[in-house]
Write an enzyme that holds these catalytic residues in place. Structure first.
Site, PDB file in Angstrom:
ATOM      1  N   CYS A 120       0.827  -1.213   0.000  1.00 17.56           N
ATOM      2  CA  CYS A 120       0.000   0.000   0.000  1.00 17.56           C
ATOM      3  C   CYS A 120       0.857   1.256   0.000  1.00 17.56           C
ATOM      4  CB  CYS A 120      -0.951  -0.001   1.189  1.00 17.56           C
ATOM      5  SG  CYS A 120      -2.093  -1.400   1.163  1.00 17.56           S
ATOM      6  N   HIS A 123      -9.103   4.459  -1.200  1.00 14.48           N
ATOM      7  CA  HIS A 123      -7.783   3.830  -1.171  1.00 14.48           C
ATOM      8  C   HIS A 123      -7.531   2.955  -2.390  1.00 14.48           C
ATOM      9  CE1 HIS A 123      -4.080   2.293   0.174  1.00 14.48           C
ATOM     10  NE2 HIS A 123      -4.496   1.316   0.953  1.00 14.48           N
TER      11      HIS A 123
END
Lengths: 481, 389
Positions: B84, B336
C-alpha cells in the site's frame, strides 16, 4: 507377551441434540446427543488428537509404526498414517498402514499391531482409529453415528493390559456399505442385518476367543462390544453369549453422549473400560463388520501408573451443545451455500507444503542458540524456514523447538466477520507460548463471546484448506478443554 | 554519510482523478486522466517527461502498463511496488533520479483499478499461502485496537468512541472534497451503531476500496522558475521496512508501528524538524483503519504515547485544529486505490500550498507530512514524506 501400554481418545467439543434433527426433519428422536466434528476436523485430525493423548509422556521416537483405522479417510488414494506420523513426531523408518473400509478396522488394526510386535518386527506400534461417517439427512444413521477417535499403544514393556488371545471370523453380508459414488452410508434391512449378521458374528467370535484362551464368561470382568444402531441388540448379543448384564461395558455412555464413531467405537469402549479397570480384570473386546474380531485382555498393575490424560471421561464432559441443526448441515457442506464475496483463496502449493511439512504439520519452530529465543513464523511474505534469528539476527544457529504441547495465552484477538470462513466470525488470536514465542493462529472450538485477552489456549491439529482434492492440515489454538 | 533529498527536487504540477467505484473507467482512463491534469498543471507536455516511475500493487505488470496507457515514446518507465506504500515509492524513485542529476523532469504516477474483481477486498492480500490463519486485513488491524484498548484501560465503549471520532472528522473533511469516494458527513452514533467488520472495528472504522490514480511532475530545484506554480520542495523521503518480527517476539506491544516511528524520526532529521507537532502544518496519514490513524499520531510524535485520545477529544486534528490531519478525507473518505494513495496524500498538500483547497483551505501552510504504509502493523513498510515551501 504383548499388550496395550498406553491409551488416549478424542471426542469433538461440539454435540448435537438428536431432537434437533427431528425439529428439522420430523420423525423419531433417539435420546441424548451426538458428537459432531467441527468443520475443521476429519478422521485424520481426530486420529492425531487421540494419538497425542495416547502419547502423553511417551517418547514418540521410540514407537516403530502407526496403523490408522477408519472408514472415512479423506483420501481414496494417499496414505494418511504417513501424514499423521508427522504431527506426532515419529521417526521416518517406521511401518505405516491405513486399515480401512470396514467397521472392524479398529480391532483389525489392533490385532495386526499386536501380531507385528509379537513377531518381533516392531518393538511398539501405535494404533489410531477415528471415524466421521455420514448418515443421509433425515435418516436414523445421522442420529446414531457420532464422531471421535481413539489411540492405543501396543508393546511388550510396561503393559497396562496384556493380550491373552484373539479370534476372528469372516462373513460376506452387506450390512452397511458406501460405494465409490456414495456420500452417505447405506444399510441393509435392519432385522436381516441383525439376525444374520451381528447376532451371529458376535456370539461366535466371543465363543471362539473364550475357547482359545480356556476361559468362560465368568472369568471376564467386562465385555466391550460396539453396539449396533439399535443398542438393544447389543445386550442381547452379549447375554446370548452367556454373560450377565452387569458384565457389559455400558454402551449408553457412548450412545447417549457421542453416538457411534464407526470403527473407533469398540476401542473407545475399551478405553472407557480401562479407565475404570483394576489389575487382574479381564476385558473381552469385540469389533464387528463382515464377521468379527474378538480379543481378551488382562489388566496389569501398571494400569495405576499411567499418567493423566483426557481419555473418554474428560472428553465426554468437555462439550458445547450446538445451537441448531443448520450448523451441522453447514459444517458438513450438505447444503449448497452462497460463497462469500471475498477474493479466492490461493492454491495449496504442494512443493512448499512438502518442504515445510515439519513446521506446518509438526508445529516445529526454532530456538536461537545465541539468545535463546523460541520462534515460530506464521504469516511470512514468502515460505519459510527461519534462517535469521528474529531477536539477535544470528544466522542458521538454531535448535529445533516444538510448540505442540505448549500452553499459551491470548495476547490479542479479533472476531472477524469479513474473512470467508465456514463458521463466522473468524476468531483469530495472537498467542504467547509459555517459555517464549508468539504467533497468530485461528481460534477454534470457541464461544466468540468468551474470547478475551489473557485467555489460556492450547494447540489442536485441524484441517485448514481443501484444494484440488488435497486437504491442508495445520494447527489452531483452542480454549483449554 | 548518507545524503539528503531536502530541497533538491520540487513538485511543479500534480493531478488526481476522482476516487471511487469507477465502474466506467479502466486503468488506462485513470492513468491518462491523472497524468493529463498533472502535465497541464505543470505546463509541460508528455514529450518533456524524461523518465517515469509507476506505483501499483495489482494493476498490470511492468512499466509497460503506463507506457502503453500514455503511448510513451520509448522513455524509461519503472514499475515499483511496496504494497500500500507503492505511491510514495514512485515519488521516491523519480525524486532520487532527478536529484542524482540523471534527469531534469520526471513523472511519478500511482494507479490502481480494484473494482474489477467482482467482490470486496484486495485480491491476494488475504489467505495467502504462507498465512495459516484466516483473517481479513481489517482483522489484523482490529487486533491492534484490541490491544490498545487493553493496554490503556479503555473499555470497548470508550475505545470505540475514541476511534469513532477519528472517522467522524475524516468524513466531515471528505464531504468537502469533490474528488473523494465517500462524501457524506456521519455522526458518532452512526459510527458506534454500524455493523462490526472485525471486532472491535466497525464499518466506519475502515477505509474505502477504490479505483483511482494520482500523478506528480518532479523537477530539479534549480529549474522551478521555469514553471508557473508555487514550487513545493521535497524536504524528506524516508522509508522503513519491517523485519516483521512483531508477530514472533513477545517484545512487540502491538499498540504502535515501530517502522512509522523510525521513518518519522529519520524524516524529521532530514527535514530539520525538531518539534513536529509545532512545525508540521498538516498531515495526510495512512488511515486504512481508524486505529491506524490513532497510533500513527503517537508514532509520528504528534501525541504522547497512549494519549492520542486527549488530542482527539480536543479536536487537535480537525480542520480547524492546531494540526489538521486528513484535510482531504484521508484513505477513509478520499478512498484507497492502493498504488495511488501515496501520491494522493501529496495532492492535498499541493492544493493547500497553491491555495486551491477551497473549503478545506488551511491558513498559511508551511510543511506537510504524508505517511504511507504497506502491509500489517507488525510487518509494514512505512514511508514518511515531508514537503514544503
Amino acid at each position: 507377551m504383548v499388550g496395550i501400554t498406553s491409551y488416549g481418545a478424542y471426542i469433538p467439543w461440539h454435540r448435537m441434540k438428536r431432537e434437533d434433527c427431528v425439529k428439522a426433519w420430523g420423525g423419531f428422536a433417539m435420546p441424548g446427543e451426538r458428537a459432531v466434528a467441527y468443520y475443521d476436523e476429519d478422521s485424520v485430525s481426530m486420529a492425531v488428537e487421540a494419538a497425542l493423548d495416547c502419547l502423553t509422556g511417551v517418547d514418540a521416537k521410540k514407537v516403530d509404526g502407526l496403523f490408522f483405522a477408519t472408514t472415512s479417510s479423506p483420501y481414496k488414494e494417499k496414505q494418511c498414517s504417513a501424514l499423521i506420523a508427522v504431527p506426532l513426531d515419529m521417526r521416518s523408518d517406521i511401518r505405516t498402514a491405513d486399515i480401512t473400509t470396514s467397521l472392524r478396522a479398529g480391532t483389525s488394526a489392533l490385532m495386526l499391531a499386536a501380531d507385528t510386535v509379537k513377531s518381533g518386527s516392531a518393538h511398539s506400534l501405535l494404533v489410531a482409529a477415528a471415524d466421521m461417517r455420514l448418515g443421509a439427512p433425515a435418516g436414523m444413521g445421522e442420529q446414531q453415528m457420532g464422531d471421535g477417535g481413539v489411540a492405543l499403544l501396543v508393546g511388550k514393556d510396561h503393559m497396562i493390559a496384556e493380550i491373552l488371545g484373539t479370534y476372528s471370523t469372516s462373513d460376506e453380508l452387506a450390512a452397511t456399505w458406501r460405494s465409490e459414488e456414495d456420500k452417505f452410508v447405506r444399510a441393509g434391512e435392519d432385522r436381516f442385518v441383525m439376525d444374520e449378521g451381528y447376532s451371529k458374528w458376535v456370539p461366535e467370535a466371543i465363543g471362539g476367543v473364550l475357547k482359545k484362551c480356556g476361559l468362560t464368561p465368568k472369568d471376564i470382568t467386562k465385555v466391550t462390544l460396539d453396539p449396533p444402531g439399535d443398542p438393544r441388540r447389543h445386550g442381547k448379543a452379549i447375554t446370548q453369549a452367556g454373560f450377565e448384564a452387569g458384565q457389559m461395558q455400558d454402551p449408553y455412555g457412548l450412545v447417549l453422549n457421542v453416538g457411534l464413531p464407526g470403527c473407533a467405537t469398540s476401542l473407545m469402549m475399551l478405553v472407557a473400560a480401562l479407565e475404570d479397570a483394576k489389575p487382574g480384570d479381564r476385558i473381552l473386546v469385540v469389533g464387528s463388520g463382515n464377521g468379527a474380531d474378538a480379543m481378551i485382555l488382562q489388566v496389569t498393575d501398571a494400569i495405576g501408573k499411567l499418567g493423566e490424560r483426557r481419555g473418554i471421561k474428560k472428553n465426554v464432559a468437555s462439550k458445547q451443545v450446538m445451537a441448531n441443526y443448520n450448523d451441522y448441515l453447514r459444517w458438513r457442506e450438505l447444503v449448497p451455500q452462497e460463497a462469500a464475496r471475498r477474493p479466492d483463496k490461493q492454491h495449496i502449493r504442494f512443493s512448499a507444503n512438502w518442504r515445510e511439512r515439519k513446521q506446518l504439520l509438526g508445529l516445529w519452530g526454532v530456538k536461537c542458540r545465541r539468545c535463546g529465543t523460541p520462534q515460530y513464523d506464521n504469516g511470512a511474505a514468502t515460505t519459510g524456514p527461519i534462517r535469521i534469528c528474529a531477536q539477535c539476527q544470528a544466522q542458521d544457529d538454531f535448535d529445533d523447538y516444538n510448540f505442540v504441547r505448549r500452553k499459551a495465552k491470548v495476547f490479542s484477538y479479533t472476531q472477524d466477520n469479513l474473512a470467508a470462513v465456514t463458521d463466522p466470525p473468524a476468531s483469530v488470536v495472537l498467542i504467547e507460548f509459555e517459555g517464549g514465542g508468539r504467533a497468530f493462529f485461528d481460534l477454534t472450538d470457541r464461544d466468540p463471546a468468551k474470547v478475551e485477552v489473557g485467555m489460556p489456549v492450547e494447540m489442536t491439529f485441524r484441517k485448514l484448506q481443501y484444494d484440488r482434492g488435497l486437504t491442508n492440515y495445520f494447527w489452531k489454538a483452542r480454549p483449554v478443554r | 554519510m548518507p545524503g539528503s533529498i531536502r530541497d533538491k527536487v520540487a513538485i511543479v504540477g500534480m493531478g488526481c482523478t476522482r476516487f471511487g467505484e469507477l465502474w466506467d473507467k479502466g486503468p488506462t482512463d485513470l492513468i491518462v486522466e491523472a497524468v493529463n491534469e498533472a502535465l497541464t498543471d505543470a505546463g509541460v507536455e508528455l514529450k518533456d517527461i524524461q523518465a517515469v516511475w509507476g506505483g501499483t500493487l495489482f494493476s498490470g505488470t511492468g512499466g509497460r502498463t503506463v507506457s502503453e496507457a500514455l503511448r510513451l515514446q520509448y522513455v524509461p518507465v519503472t514499475r515499483v511496488e511496496n504494497a500500500c506504500g507503492s505511491g510514495h515509492e514512485a515519488v521516491r524513485g523519480a525524486s532520487y533520479a532527478v536529484a542524482a542529476g540523471i534527469y531534469d523532469i520526471c513523472l511519478a504516477v500511482g494507479y490502481e483499478k480494484l473494482k474489477d474483481e467482482g467482490m470486496g477486498g484486495l485480491p491476494g492480500m488475504e489467505n495467502r499461502t504462507n498465512t495459516h490463519y484466516q483473517s481479513s486485513m481489517p482483522g489484523v488491524f482490529a487486533m491492534m485496537a484490541t490491544r490498545y484498548f487493553h493496554r490503556y484501560g479503555l473499555s470497548p465503549e470508550e475505545g470505540k468512541k475514541m476511534l469513532g471520532k477519528i472517522s467522524v472528522k475524516s468524513h466531515k473533511n471528505g464531504a468537502m472534497n469533490p474528488k473523494a469516494h465517500l462524501r457524506r458527513e456521519i455522526t458518532l452514533e452512526q459510527v458506534l451503531g454500524a455493523p462490526i467488520i472485525a471486532w472491535p472495528l466497525g464499518l466506519f472504522d475502515c477505509c474505502g476500496v477504490s479505483d483511482g490514480a494520482a500523478a506528480a511532475v518532479i523537477v530539479r530545484a534549480d529549474m522551478v522558475k521555469k514553471f508557473h506554480n508555487k514550487p513545493v520542495y521535497v524536504k524528506a523521503l524516508q522509508i522503513s521496512a519491517s523485519p516483521t518480527t512483531g508477530r514472533m517476539l513477545t517484545s512487540y506491544d502491538y499498540t504502535h508501528v515501530e517502522e512509522a516511528h523510525r521513518a518519522g524520526i529519520a524524516a524529521y532529521k532530514e527535514a530539520g524538524i525538531t518539534n513536529p507537532r509545532q512545525e508540521i502544518s498538516m498531515a495526510e496519514v495512512h488511515d486504512c483503519f481508524s486505529i491506524t490513524e490513532a497510533v500513527t499520531m503517537e508514532d509520528l510524535q504528534f501525541s504522547p504515547r497512549g494519549r492520542v485520545k486527549e488530542d482527539i477529544d480536543a479536536g487537535t486534528f480537525e480542520l480547524g485544529g492546531s494540526l489538521p490531519v486528513q484535510p482531504d478525507g484521508g484513505l477513509k473518505c478520499f478512498g484507497h486505490p492502493i498504488g495511488a494513495s501515496g501520491i494522493r496524500m501529496l495532492y492535498e498538500p499541493w492544493l493547500q500550498f497553491q491555495g486551491r483547497a477551497g473549503k478545506r483551505q488551511i491558513k498559511d501552510p508551511k510543511l506537510a507530512l504524508a505517511h504511507n504504509m504497506g502491509n500489517e502493523p507488525y510487518a509494514p513498510v512505512v514511508s514518511v514524506c515531508i514537503v514544503g515551501l
